[in-house]
Scaffold this motif. Sequence first.
Motif, mmCIF file in Angstrom:
data_model
loop_
_atom_site.group_PDB
_atom_site.id
_atom_site.type_symbol
_atom_site.label_atom_id
_atom_site.label_comp_id
_atom_site.label_asym_id
_atom_site.label_seq_id
_atom_site.Cartn_x
_atom_site.Cartn_y
_atom_site.Cartn_z
ATOM 1 N N LEU A 49 0.947 -1.187 -0.108
ATOM 2 C CA LEU A 49 -0.097 0.268 -0.260
ATOM 3 C C LEU A 49 0.880 1.218 0.136
ATOM 4 C CD1 LEU A 49 -2.409 -1.407 2.818
ATOM 5 C CD2 LEU A 49 -2.957 -1.079 0.406
ATOM 6 N N ASP A 80 4.931 -11.464 -8.883
ATOM 7 C CA ASP A 80 5.472 -12.762 -9.140
ATOM 8 C C ASP A 80 6.366 -12.872 -10.286
ATOM 9 O OD1 ASP A 80 4.793 -13.563 -6.461
ATOM 10 O OD2 ASP A 80 3.196 -14.614 -7.314
ATOM 11 N N PRO A 82 5.718 -17.264 -3.795
ATOM 12 C CA PRO A 82 4.520 -16.466 -4.024
ATOM 13 C C PRO A 82 4.398 -14.976 -3.164
ATOM 14 C CG PRO A 82 3.644 -18.620 -4.346
ATOM 15 C CD PRO A 82 5.069 -18.645 -3.588
ATOM 16 N N TYR A 83 4.392 -13.966 -3.671
ATOM 17 C CA TYR A 83 4.304 -12.996 -2.881
ATOM 18 C C TYR A 83 3.030 -12.653 -1.896
ATOM 19 C CZ TYR A 83 5.304 -8.184 -1.255
ATOM 20 O OH TYR A 83 5.509 -7.199 -0.459
ATOM 21 N N ARG A 133 3.532 -12.858 1.659
ATOM 22 C CA ARG A 133 4.040 -11.950 2.344
ATOM 23 C C ARG A 133 3.135 -10.965 2.736
ATOM 24 N NH1 ARG A 133 9.543 -10.532 -0.335
ATOM 25 N NH2 ARG A 133 8.945 -11.757 -2.239
ATOM 26 N N VAL A 134 1.863 -11.038 2.033
ATOM 27 C CA VAL A 134 0.875 -10.020 2.026
ATOM 28 C C VAL A 134 0.311 -9.933 3.303
ATOM 29 C CG1 VAL A 134 -1.358 -9.236 1.156
ATOM 30 C CG2 VAL A 134 0.330 -10.139 -0.327
ATOM 31 N N SER A 135 0.198 -8.647 4.108
ATOM 32 C CA SER A 135 -0.249 -8.488 5.685
ATOM 33 C C SER A 135 -1.722 -8.358 5.795
ATOM 34 C CB SER A 135 0.384 -7.141 6.021
ATOM 35 O OG SER A 135 -0.237 -6.046 5.532
ATOM 36 N N THR A 169 -3.247 -6.087 6.930
ATOM 37 C CA THR A 169 -3.767 -4.699 6.706
ATOM 38 C C THR A 169 -3.895 -4.666 5.256
ATOM 39 O OG1 THR A 169 -2.574 -3.856 8.653
ATOM 40 C CG2 THR A 169 -2.952 -2.336 6.703
ATOM 41 N N ALA A 170 -3.001 -5.106 4.323
ATOM 42 C CA ALA A 170 -3.038 -5.112 3.150
ATOM 43 C C ALA A 170 -4.178 -5.904 2.144
ATOM 44 C CB ALA A 170 -1.669 -5.675 2.307
#
Lengths: 190, 95
Positions: A110, A166, B60-61, B64-66, B68-69
Amino acid sequence: MAVPAVPGLRGAVVWALVGFVPEAPFRLWHGDEHPASELPDAGRFAKQVREQGLDAQQTFLVEGKLRPVVLLQDRPRNVLREIVGLRMVRLETLTEPAQATIRDQREPSLFHLPVRPSKYGLSKEMAVDLNALVRVHATAILPRAVGRLDDNEMRVIGQRLVQHLDIDFEPLLARLVEERLELLTRPETS
Amino acid sequence: MDAMRTKQVRANETRFPEPEAGEAIVVSKYGDDRRKAVILHPDDFDLFERYRRIFAVREPYEMRVSDTAVAAHDLGERGIDEPDLDVESLDRALA
């Protein structure tokens, strides 16, 4: 409708009509004379196409919204009419701690945009959502950009986006390093 | 990918030979048929670890996504992050 001027779109903050991503159950429109139908999932849709002659191309009833987006691409030739951008999200509906982490730039997904109407053209605090890639048609964009992210901000977003999507750019990086090394170590010709 | 798991052994408790930089000492057993261990100079081990990090299988990203995200993303995807329209900004686009 006038098509927006194409140069300088990259980094522009624009208002655009953005369609929501279709998701199950899928609502199909069959014209004003007929009620809309609903299919529970993509598999059922494919079966109807394969076994019951349903046309693979249908009019889906999908919501859309007028909202600000940041554009990621320039279109100087104006031949590709769809432009990739990132949707933004307003911070005010998030919890205070969540807002604080975004303001502190501790959320890589974000990218924080403080209220700076002269720069970003928005009067609300927002963040660019790196997980919300959208494609908008040139005709769906209001012609006048309200703001702009600068080159440094776009560079940061680009670097983060490579990770979020990715994309494996290491072979490209390795090739560029090799080319550079070859250039540096090549004997000079007099 | 995580770095290779390492185990510390005090030098005076071992009888391993000391490899030079750029040299790998292969400890074999059953004659020369089977490798039991390979001893590297620390510099080479560091280089090996760097290569592992660079060329490791990507995660895969999304892993790691929080929270909050995810919360912000969901609000945006459903269009409920904007309780009202930013009229001021929209007027600027229409000017």
